[in-house]
Design a protein around this motif. Structure first.
Motif, PDB file in Angstrom:
ATOM      1  N   SER A   1      34.557  29.836  35.170  1.00 54.85           N
ATOM      2  CA  SER A   1      35.961  30.200  35.272  1.00 54.85           C
ATOM      3  C   SER A   1      36.603  29.790  33.952  1.00 54.85           C
ATOM      4  O   SER A   1      35.951  29.186  33.093  1.00 54.85           O
TER       5      SER A   1
ATOM      6  N   PRO B   1      39.410  26.267  37.872  1.00 54.53           N
ATOM      7  CA  PRO B   1      40.177  27.273  37.131  1.00 54.53           C
ATOM      8  C   PRO B   1      41.605  26.799  36.860  1.00 54.53           C
ATOM      9  O   PRO B   1      42.230  26.135  37.696  1.00 54.53           O
TER      10      PRO B   1
ATOM     11  N   CYS C   1      44.444  31.028  37.219  1.00 58.30           N
ATOM     12  CA  CYS C   1      43.196  31.734  37.534  1.00 58.30           C
ATOM     13  C   CYS C   1      42.637  31.377  38.909  1.00 58.30           C
ATOM     14  O   CYS C   1      41.692  32.024  39.380  1.00 58.30           O
TER      15      CYS C   1
ATOM     16  N   SER D   1      39.557  32.935  40.942  1.00 58.35           N
ATOM     17  CA  SER D   1      38.336  32.211  40.572  1.00 58.35           C
ATOM     18  C   SER D   1      38.210  30.927  41.386  1.00 58.35           C
ATOM     19  O   SER D   1      39.202  30.379  41.860  1.00 58.35           O
TER      20      SER D   1
END
Length: 434
Positions: free
Chosen positions: A233, A373, A377, A381
């Motif tokens: 990630s 992450p 994100c 992720s």
């Protein structure tokens, strides 16, 4: 010391992501800055890696390989209490990784029609461990243990060279490598380390997957190399969000905001609360506790940055919506019925429930992984786990009778897609044996 964003009484915006605190320099912007570094390593290999080590780390060297003797010496000289703490961290993480390890699944769809969902470990991985303001020895554990449990056959690790240690990585990082039996170690940091793993350079062969946390430039390099190699990630500069109501202890909340601000002047610390009283008390605690820490200037810069703030909301429901939009790397829940509130959160790298589960626990010895992450994100992720080091392969095993049973459907669908040779590839097997 820390700014406030007041969302109370306002009609809900279409997307809270537009109003939550974020760093001014994002990963996309950073990709333009490090693209020349990645390209130089791709075209010039280890020569470029060494040049960037001199430029960014201030270390002039003629080799990137860390000698195995240096790894063993670092372990031999490691403080016994630090070794004991590392061993306990390894034990706990290995236990959760082994529990999460997925096994092959075989499905018999009809007599003689078998599909096996096989789990295959990556052949070779490159693990990155930061070594800048804070040499993250714990990140050695977090990267290596799940890779080993997954059964990865070839593990390489990189960490920045240190001027104070003869151009080698920080000694505790080398010691942890030796403790875990990792002997392919490189004194390389930053974007050039990620590029080295992706393209290969000098003695380092290309890898299949790159994992590990780092600053925004490391995250940007991983984004650029996605597709050349797999990545876990975009685990960039650290961040913490805390969702709290009036039951929260302001001293605990302040201490946890400070703990992540300690990593880096660019670290993000965000409090989301429906209690203005708590917000005021946390500010008082921040003023008090920051000046009692070793890294006062670094922490003050992080807390005062654009990426940090206190977000005031109407209630916990709005607070859940805000933290879901923020999608924090680390999310703490300090509310009434914290377990139920935590269960409502969709987007977070890791969730820490209640007053006795601080992020610091997860950084070291919770049994969870701290490679997570960042920068929003977590909405798509996951944190690093044993699953990141495994690939899925479907193994299809059909008998003639099983193929014949489904052949008509294959033919119809092949014609529907105007791909008649697909259907013929099935029919020819049955025609020849009929």
């Amino acid at each position: 010391m820390i700014r406030r964003i007041d969302l109370r009484g306002a009609s809900a915006p279409a997307d809270y992501r537009a109003v939550v605190p974020r760093a001014e320099l994002d990963v996309e912007a950073a990709t333009h800055l490090i693209r020349p570094v990645v390209e130089a390593v791709r075209t010039r290999g280890v020569e470029a890696v060494l040049e960037y080590g001199a430029q960014f780390d201030g270390v002039v060297a003629d080799d990137v390989v860390v000698p195995r003797e240096a790894l063993q010496t670092a372990l031999d000289e490691l403080d016994r209490t630090v070794r004991s703490a590392l061993e306990e961290s390894v034990r706990r993480l290995r236990a959760t990784c082994e529990a999460e390890l997925e096994h092959d699944v075989t499905t018999e769809l009809a007599t003689g029609a078998v599909v096996t969902h096989r789990k295959v470990p990556m052949g070779r991985v490159g693990l990155y461990v930061p070594g800048g303001l804070a040499p993250l020895v714990s990140s050695v554990v977090m990267n290596v243990v799940p890779a080993q449990v997954a059964g990865v056959g070839s593990i390489a690790l990189a960490s920045p060279p240190q001027k104070d240690h003869g151009g080698l990585p920080e000694p505790t990082i080398m010691a942890a490598c030796a403790l875990l039996g990792v002997d392919e170690v490189y004194a390389v940091g930053g974007a050039q380390a990620i590029a080295m793993f992706g393209y290969g350079a000098g003695p380092c062969r290309p890898v299949d997957l790159v994992t590990g946390p780092g600053n925004i430039y490391v995250a940007a390099a991983k984004r650029l190399l996605r597709g050349v190699v797999g990545i876990d990630s975009e685990a960039g500069t650290t961040e913490i969000a805390i969702l709290a109501d009036d039951t929260a202890d302001p001293a605990y909340v302040a201490a946890d905001l400070i703990s992540q601000a300690e990593h880096d002047p660019a670290a993000a610390s965000v409090l989301v609360t429906d209690s203005e009283r708590l917000a005021d008390e946390v500010v008082v605690e921040l003023e008090k506790q920051v000046h009692e820490t070793r890294h006062t200037e670094r922490i003050s810069t992080a807390l005062g940055g654009q990426q940090s703030g206190i977000v005031l909301v109407d209630d916990v429901d709005q607070g859940v919506a805000v933290v879901d939009a923020y999608a924090a790397e680390h999310l703490e829940i300090h509310t009434r019925d914290a377990v139920a509130v935590a269960a409502r959160v969709r987007n977070a790298g890791a969730i820490f429930v209640g007053p006795y589960a601080p992020v610091s626990l997860g950084d070291y010895c919770a049994g969870s992984n701290h490679v997570l992450p960042t920068a929003g994100c977590a909405c798509h992720s996951s944190g690093l786990s044993v699953r990141a080091f495994l690939k899925s392969v479907h193994v299809v095993d059909y008998s003639r009778a099983a193929l014949a049973e489904v052949a008509g459907h294959v033919g119809v669908l092949a014609e529907a897609e105007d791909l008649p040779a697909h259907g013929r590839a099935v029919a020819i097997r049955l025609d020849e044996q009929s």
